[in-house]
Motif scaffolding. Sequence first.
Motif, PDB file in Angstrom:
ATOM      1  N   ALA A  42       0.831  -1.205   0.000  1.00  0.00           N
ATOM      2  CA  ALA A  42       0.000   0.000   0.000  1.00  0.00           C
ATOM      3  C   ALA A  42       0.869   1.261   0.000  1.00  0.00           C
ATOM      4  O   ALA A  42       0.528   2.255  -0.650  1.00  0.00           O
ATOM      5  CB  ALA A  42      -0.935   0.003   1.205  1.00  0.00           C
ATOM      6  N   GLN A  43       2.003   1.234   0.696  1.00  0.00           N
ATOM      7  CA  GLN A  43       2.922   2.371   0.689  1.00  0.00           C
ATOM      8  C   GLN A  43       3.472   2.603  -0.715  1.00  0.00           C
ATOM      9  O   GLN A  43       3.587   3.751  -1.157  1.00  0.00           O
ATOM     10  CB  GLN A  43       4.069   2.132   1.677  1.00  0.00           C
ATOM     11  N   GLY A  44       3.783   1.530  -1.420  1.00  0.00           N
ATOM     12  CA  GLY A  44       4.251   1.654  -2.793  1.00  0.00           C
ATOM     13  C   GLY A  44       3.182   2.178  -3.720  1.00  0.00           C
ATOM     14  O   GLY A  44       3.450   3.011  -4.600  1.00  0.00           O
ATOM     15  N   LEU A  45       1.953   1.721  -3.520  1.00  0.00           N
ATOM     16  CA  LEU A  45       0.830   2.243  -4.307  1.00  0.00           C
ATOM     17  C   LEU A  45       0.693   3.745  -4.081  1.00  0.00           C
ATOM     18  O   LEU A  45       0.539   4.517  -5.027  1.00  0.00           O
ATOM     19  CB  LEU A  45      -0.471   1.540  -3.917  1.00  0.00           C
ATOM     20  N   ALA A  46       0.760   4.154  -2.811  1.00  0.00           N
ATOM     21  CA  ALA A  46       0.608   5.569  -2.460  1.00  0.00           C
ATOM     22  C   ALA A  46       1.723   6.410  -3.071  1.00  0.00           C
ATOM     23  O   ALA A  46       1.471   7.496  -3.610  1.00  0.00           O
ATOM     24  CB  ALA A  46       0.583   5.726  -0.944  1.00  0.00           C
ATOM     25  N   PRO A  54       2.297  10.301   5.274  1.00  0.00           N
ATOM     26  CA  PRO A  54       2.799   8.932   5.426  1.00  0.00           C
ATOM     27  C   PRO A  54       1.647   7.923   5.360  1.00  0.00           C
ATOM     28  O   PRO A  54       0.537   8.210   5.798  1.00  0.00           O
ATOM     29  CB  PRO A  54       3.448   8.939   6.816  1.00  0.00           C
ATOM     30  N   VAL A  55       1.919   6.772   4.812  1.00  0.00           N
ATOM     31  CA  VAL A  55       0.933   5.703   4.739  1.00  0.00           C
ATOM     32  C   VAL A  55       1.347   4.637   5.751  1.00  0.00           C
ATOM     33  O   VAL A  55       2.394   4.021   5.616  1.00  0.00           O
ATOM     34  CB  VAL A  55       0.834   5.117   3.318  1.00  0.00           C
ATOM     35  N   THR A  56       0.511   4.477   6.760  1.00  0.00           N
ATOM     36  CA  THR A  56       0.735   3.458   7.779  1.00  0.00           C
ATOM     37  C   THR A  56      -0.502   2.587   7.846  1.00  0.00           C
ATOM     38  O   THR A  56      -1.551   2.932   7.299  1.00  0.00           O
ATOM     39  CB  THR A  56       0.995   4.097   9.167  1.00  0.00           C
ATOM     40  N   SER A  57      -0.395   1.478   8.541  1.00  0.00           N
ATOM     41  CA  SER A  57      -1.539   0.587   8.659  1.00  0.00           C
ATOM     42  C   SER A  57      -2.684   1.286   9.390  1.00  0.00           C
ATOM     43  O   SER A  57      -2.503   1.789  10.489  1.00  0.00           O
ATOM     44  CB  SER A  57      -1.152  -0.680   9.413  1.00  0.00           C
ATOM     45  N   PRO A  58      -3.866   1.323   8.791  1.00  0.00           N
ATOM     46  CA  PRO A  58      -5.007   1.974   9.448  1.00  0.00           C
ATOM     47  C   PRO A  58      -5.796   1.032  10.360  1.00  0.00           C
ATOM     48  O   PRO A  58      -7.001   1.173  10.519  1.00  0.00           O
ATOM     49  CB  PRO A  58      -5.854   2.436   8.257  1.00  0.00           C
ATOM     50  N   THR A  59      -5.113   0.067  10.981  1.00  0.00           N
ATOM     51  CA  THR A  59      -5.789  -0.947  11.780  1.00  0.00           C
ATOM     52  C   THR A  59      -6.718  -0.342  12.824  1.00  0.00           C
ATOM     53  O   THR A  59      -7.847  -0.789  12.994  1.00  0.00           O
ATOM     54  CB  THR A  59      -4.764  -1.872  12.470  1.00  0.00           C
TER      55      THR A  59
END
Length: 157
Positions: A42-46, A54-59
């Motif tokens: 997902a970070q690579g997609l972003a 920053p893209v982190t896990s949205p758990t």
Amino acid sequence: MTVLCDTVAQTQALGGQIARLLRAGDLLLLSGPLGAGKTALAQGLAAGLGVAGPVTSPTFVIARAHRPDPSAGGRLPMVHVDAYRLGGVDDPLGQIDELDLDASVDEAVTVVEWGDGMVERLADAHLRVTIERRDDDTRAVTLHPHGGDWAQRLERL
């Protein structure tokens, strides 16, 4: 199509390559065990989409919306969802409905971790990405096109 990734950086780079194929309304479902590399992809997609922040896990927040960053060449917003905690509730489909993802699905790329069986109905077609963590710590990333022109787009990868 299966791609082997030896490092987190390679998983992120694969996400960047996939991002070049994306357009508004696309739905991606990321599957795999804990620690497989779903958030790295997902970070690579972003990064490939050029979204801000920053893209982190949205758990714990379940969903995060990332706007395009014009200075990074951003072209599409990305909604990043982690449905992991929804699997243990009485009505996971109701919880997905409450997130109101269908309100943004037409104008953004929607990336859902752990969403199998819950979010496919958001779009007529989707790309399922299954990540398998192997004993040697490599990741086997398999891309499964479902409907639409996904198969043709993946040929360009």
